[in-house]
Write a protein that holds these residues in place. Structure first.
Motif, PDB file in Angstrom:
ATOM      1  N   GLY A  11       0.818  -1.212   0.000  1.00  0.00           N
ATOM      2  CA  GLY A  11       0.000   0.000   0.000  1.00  0.00           C
ATOM      3  C   GLY A  11       0.846   1.254   0.000  1.00  0.00           C
ATOM      4  O   GLY A  11       0.575   2.206  -0.740  1.00  0.00           O
ATOM      5  N   LYS A  43       1.241   3.970  -3.157  1.00  0.00           N
ATOM      6  CA  LYS A  43       0.980   5.393  -2.970  1.00  0.00           C
ATOM      7  C   LYS A  43       2.168   6.231  -3.431  1.00  0.00           C
ATOM      8  O   LYS A  43       1.994   7.304  -4.002  1.00  0.00           O
ATOM      9  CB  LYS A  43       0.660   5.684  -1.501  1.00  0.00           C
ATOM     10  CG  LYS A  43       0.318   7.119  -1.216  1.00  0.00           C
ATOM     11  CD  LYS A  43      -0.927   7.553  -1.954  1.00  0.00           C
ATOM     12  CE  LYS A  43      -1.286   8.972  -1.589  1.00  0.00           C
ATOM     13  NZ  LYS A  43      -2.419   9.470  -2.341  1.00  0.00           N
ATOM     14  N   TYR A  88      -5.735   5.523   1.660  1.00  0.00           N
ATOM     15  CA  TYR A  88      -4.343   5.454   2.103  1.00  0.00           C
ATOM     16  C   TYR A  88      -4.199   6.060   3.497  1.00  0.00           C
ATOM     17  O   TYR A  88      -3.514   5.503   4.353  1.00  0.00           O
ATOM     18  CB  TYR A  88      -3.429   6.175   1.119  1.00  0.00           C
ATOM     19  CG  TYR A  88      -1.991   6.187   1.560  1.00  0.00           C
ATOM     20  CD1 TYR A  88      -1.209   5.048   1.426  1.00  0.00           C
ATOM     21  CD2 TYR A  88      -1.422   7.321   2.124  1.00  0.00           C
ATOM     22  CE1 TYR A  88       0.108   5.043   1.834  1.00  0.00           C
ATOM     23  CE2 TYR A  88      -0.100   7.319   2.535  1.00  0.00           C
ATOM     24  CZ  TYR A  88       0.655   6.184   2.381  1.00  0.00           C
ATOM     25  OH  TYR A  88       1.955   6.181   2.798  1.00  0.00           O
ATOM     26  N   LEU A 118      -5.501   3.625   5.942  1.00  0.00           N
ATOM     27  CA  LEU A 118      -4.573   2.506   6.059  1.00  0.00           C
ATOM     28  C   LEU A 118      -3.389   2.884   6.942  1.00  0.00           C
ATOM     29  O   LEU A 118      -2.927   2.092   7.764  1.00  0.00           O
ATOM     30  CB  LEU A 118      -4.097   2.070   4.670  1.00  0.00           C
ATOM     31  CG  LEU A 118      -3.214   0.838   4.599  1.00  0.00           C
ATOM     32  CD1 LEU A 118      -3.987  -0.406   5.025  1.00  0.00           C
ATOM     33  CD2 LEU A 118      -2.692   0.653   3.182  1.00  0.00           C
TER      34      LEU A 118
END
Length: 166
Positions: free
Chosen positions: A77, A81, A92, A95
């Motif tokens: 992730g 990004k 994001y 997360l």
């Protein structure tokens, strides 16, 4: 979406929210929501190829036993990004809230490990091979060899010339 995680944890941490006054602490909410997030990730992973991991899922009863998978999810992730800054704007951030909660000392004890792992990059892959990597990255033939050949143009001699360069 993982928005319920941050909603529930943030509300549980204030003095007026979920479970306040009923013996349900913010830490309990954090642990519960972290387990739910882990189960969600494991479910998504299992849906990709259940035959290969069915025995692994049956053998592990605690979702935190999949900590290597969870570390990979966080790392991928973060890497995605970095490569696509305009994508995953709210997801994001949420997360990263989960990752920040997961690396707290109290959660790391519950999980049994720190969930942070460095982001993998070409640099980290080539770092042990300093001189050879530098020569490889500065090689004049690298760009033509790694660039795609656009066969959609329909000009066969152009495609043949690009292929010969490679």
């Amino acid at each position: 979406q993982i928005s319920e995680y941050t909603d529930n944890v943030d509300v549980a941490r204030n003095n007026f929210g979920y479970g306040h006054g009923r013996g349900y602490s913010g830490e309990d909410a954090l642990l519960h929501e972290m387990r739910e997030f882990c189960r969600l990730v494991i479910g998504l992973y299992a849906s990709t190829n259940l035959r290969d991991i069915a025995d692994d899922i049956e053998a592990r009863h605690d979702p935190f036993e999949f900590r290597d998978l969870l570390r990979r999810v966080f790392e991928v992730g973060r890497r995605y990004k970095i490569q696509n800054p305009t994508k995953m704007r709210t997801t994001y951030g949420k997360l990263m809230h989960i990752l920040m909660d997961a690396v707290q000392p109290s959660m790391a004890r519950e999980i049994g490990a720190n969930m942070y792992t460095p982001t993998h990059s070409v640099y980290s892959l080539l770092a042990p091979y300093e001189e050879a990597a530098q020569a490889f990255l500065t090689d004049a033939d690298l760009l033509p060899a790694a660039s795609p050949i656009d066969a959609g143009r329909g000009i066969q001699h152009f495609v043949d010339g690009a292929t010969r360069k490679k």
